[in-house]
Design a protein around this motif. Sequence first.
Motif, mmCIF file in Angstrom:
data_model
loop_
_atom_site.group_PDB
_atom_site.id
_atom_site.type_symbol
_atom_site.label_atom_id
_atom_site.label_comp_id
_atom_site.label_asym_id
_atom_site.label_seq_id
_atom_site.Cartn_x
_atom_site.Cartn_y
_atom_site.Cartn_z
ATOM 1 N N ALA A 167 39.300 -11.959 45.329
ATOM 2 C CA ALA A 167 38.789 -11.213 46.478
ATOM 3 C C ALA A 167 39.069 -11.997 47.749
ATOM 4 N N ASN A 168 39.605 -11.333 48.733
ATOM 5 C CA ASN A 168 39.914 -11.955 50.018
ATOM 6 C C ASN A 168 38.774 -11.649 50.988
ATOM 7 N N LEU A 169 37.854 -12.592 51.133
ATOM 8 C CA LEU A 169 36.686 -12.365 51.971
ATOM 9 C C LEU A 169 37.021 -12.337 53.452
ATOM 10 N N ALA A 170 38.200 -12.811 53.830
ATOM 11 C CA ALA A 170 38.602 -12.740 55.235
ATOM 12 C C ALA A 170 38.711 -11.294 55.710
ATOM 13 N N VAL A 171 38.954 -10.368 54.785
ATOM 14 C CA VAL A 171 39.023 -8.948 55.130
ATOM 15 C C VAL A 171 37.748 -8.505 55.843
ATOM 16 N N TYR A 172 36.597 -8.966 55.342
ATOM 17 C CA TYR A 172 35.312 -8.498 55.856
ATOM 18 C C TYR A 172 34.966 -9.126 57.202
ATOM 19 N N ALA A 173 35.571 -10.260 57.507
ATOM 20 C CA ALA A 173 35.330 -10.879 58.809
ATOM 21 C C ALA A 173 35.785 -9.980 59.947
ATOM 22 N N GLN A 174 36.708 -9.058 59.676
ATOM 23 C CA GLN A 174 37.209 -8.159 60.713
ATOM 24 C C GLN A 174 36.131 -7.232 61.283
ATOM 25 N N PHE A 175 35.064 -7.003 60.490
ATOM 26 C CA PHE A 175 34.028 -6.099 60.969
ATOM 27 C C PHE A 175 33.351 -6.618 62.234
ATOM 28 N N MET A 176 33.231 -7.935 62.373
ATOM 29 C CA MET A 176 32.481 -8.462 63.509
ATOM 30 C C MET A 176 33.155 -8.169 64.847
ATOM 31 N N PRO A 177 34.412 -8.556 65.050
ATOM 32 C CA PRO A 177 35.037 -8.203 66.334
ATOM 33 C C PRO A 177 35.242 -6.706 66.498
ATOM 34 N N LEU A 178 35.492 -5.989 65.407
ATOM 35 C CA LEU A 178 35.687 -4.543 65.495
ATOM 36 C C LEU A 178 34.430 -3.855 66.013
ATOM 37 N N LEU A 179 33.290 -4.214 65.444
ATOM 38 C CA LEU A 179 32.039 -3.585 65.863
ATOM 39 C C LEU A 179 31.576 -4.111 67.217
ATOM 40 N N GLY A 180 31.873 -5.379 67.489
ATOM 41 C CA GLY A 180 31.513 -5.936 68.785
ATOM 42 C C GLY A 180 32.217 -5.242 69.936
ATOM 43 N N SER A 181 33.366 -4.654 69.661
ATOM 44 C CA SER A 181 34.133 -4.006 70.727
ATOM 45 C C SER A 181 33.443 -2.761 71.271
ATOM 46 N N VAL A 182 32.465 -2.218 70.524
ATOM 47 C CA VAL A 182 31.762 -1.020 70.999
ATOM 48 C C VAL A 182 30.317 -1.336 71.390
ATOM 49 N N GLU A 183 30.006 -2.609 71.574
ATOM 50 C CA GLU A 183 28.620 -2.963 71.895
ATOM 51 C C GLU A 183 28.139 -2.257 73.163
ATOM 52 N N ASP A 184 28.961 -2.205 74.207
ATOM 53 C CA ASP A 184 28.549 -1.533 75.438
ATOM 54 C C ASP A 184 28.207 -0.069 75.172
ATOM 55 N N ASP A 185 29.008 0.579 74.336
ATOM 56 C CA ASP A 185 28.754 1.984 74.011
ATOM 57 C C ASP A 185 27.432 2.148 73.261
#
Length: 359
Positions: A104-122
């Motif tokens: 299992a490549n756990l680095a895949v799941y690290a992508q969720f943090m910047p992806l979701l952070g990009s819509v914080e203002d929204d």
Amino acid sequence: MCDIPIPTESTTDDFETRLVQALNHGGLLLLTSIGYRTGLLEALAGQSPLTSQALAERSGLQERYVREWLGGMVAAEVVETDPGTARYWLPDERAALLTDRGEANLAVYAQFMPLLGSVEDDVVRCFHEGGGVPYDRYPRFQEVMASDSGQTVLPALFDAILPLAPGLTDRLEAGIRVLDCACGRGRALLAMAERFPASRFTGYDLSEEAIAWAREQAGRAGLTNLTFEVRDLSDFDDTAEPGAFELVTTFDGIHDQARPRRLLAGIHRSLTDDGIYLVQDIHASSHHHQDREHPLGAILYAVSLSHCMTVSLAQGGEGLGTMWGRERALAYLEEAGFRDIHVHQLEHDIQNDYFVCRP
């Protein structure tokens, strides 16, 4: 009225330590996501120690950025370095968890943090004004979810997931009609269509980007028993063709729907009398206090708040959310008309429950 414990100095210190650790761990996740997307982690895996310049050349990247990334990964105790030679390496046991070299490549799941952070203002705006954040604000979400399902669903699909329904594999080999609702990029359907050529497969999803990707892959593979359609499933209880499928699946596909009850009712309507509905959805409780021990509770609530709940609300939907929980899932399935429901968990997958349902 329940007694509220007064924090002691030691518990306050412990909480402060947790917050500082969380800040560092957040930085690690961002660095890991960058390392995954740029190929730096794969470039380091299995290699002898490299200078930042050599790693940059190997990866086709800018050395100054590579050097700063390496500094962060050293500080996070992921990458090792020899200060005498200014060389860096990724130990094999860590590479097995951060690259495709392991199970299992756990680095895949690290992508969720910047992806979701990009819509914080929204999301913050929605706290004040209501409504939700629409799908088009998440240009990479389907790509990340496809990588996720590639590690939870695809490796276990034929040996563990489909066998949860006794006799289902034999029926697929003989030839049945299969529908995957909210199919995303359709990777499960692509795999099944290739494995079971006698069966016919259909995938529905609201995302035009995801469906276009799936159609392209099906065409490249020459799969003539598989079709994909862009479709809004919020009225599926009215538009589903009765008795059209012997198997319907949803993989993480219910909790972010605008109207999940209507979708589930439509799935029930679309099944034959001997049909099977196979559901993968997030393992959680429908009660907040029972999620305190959930190993992924905080991150899954963050995903819900920043994506799954809010995209449903953006459509004027229910806003069910990622952590709707097993109790509510069972209630919704029974409300849709399912009477024979069995819940399973798989050893490799701490994140999901699997429901096998019959009309």
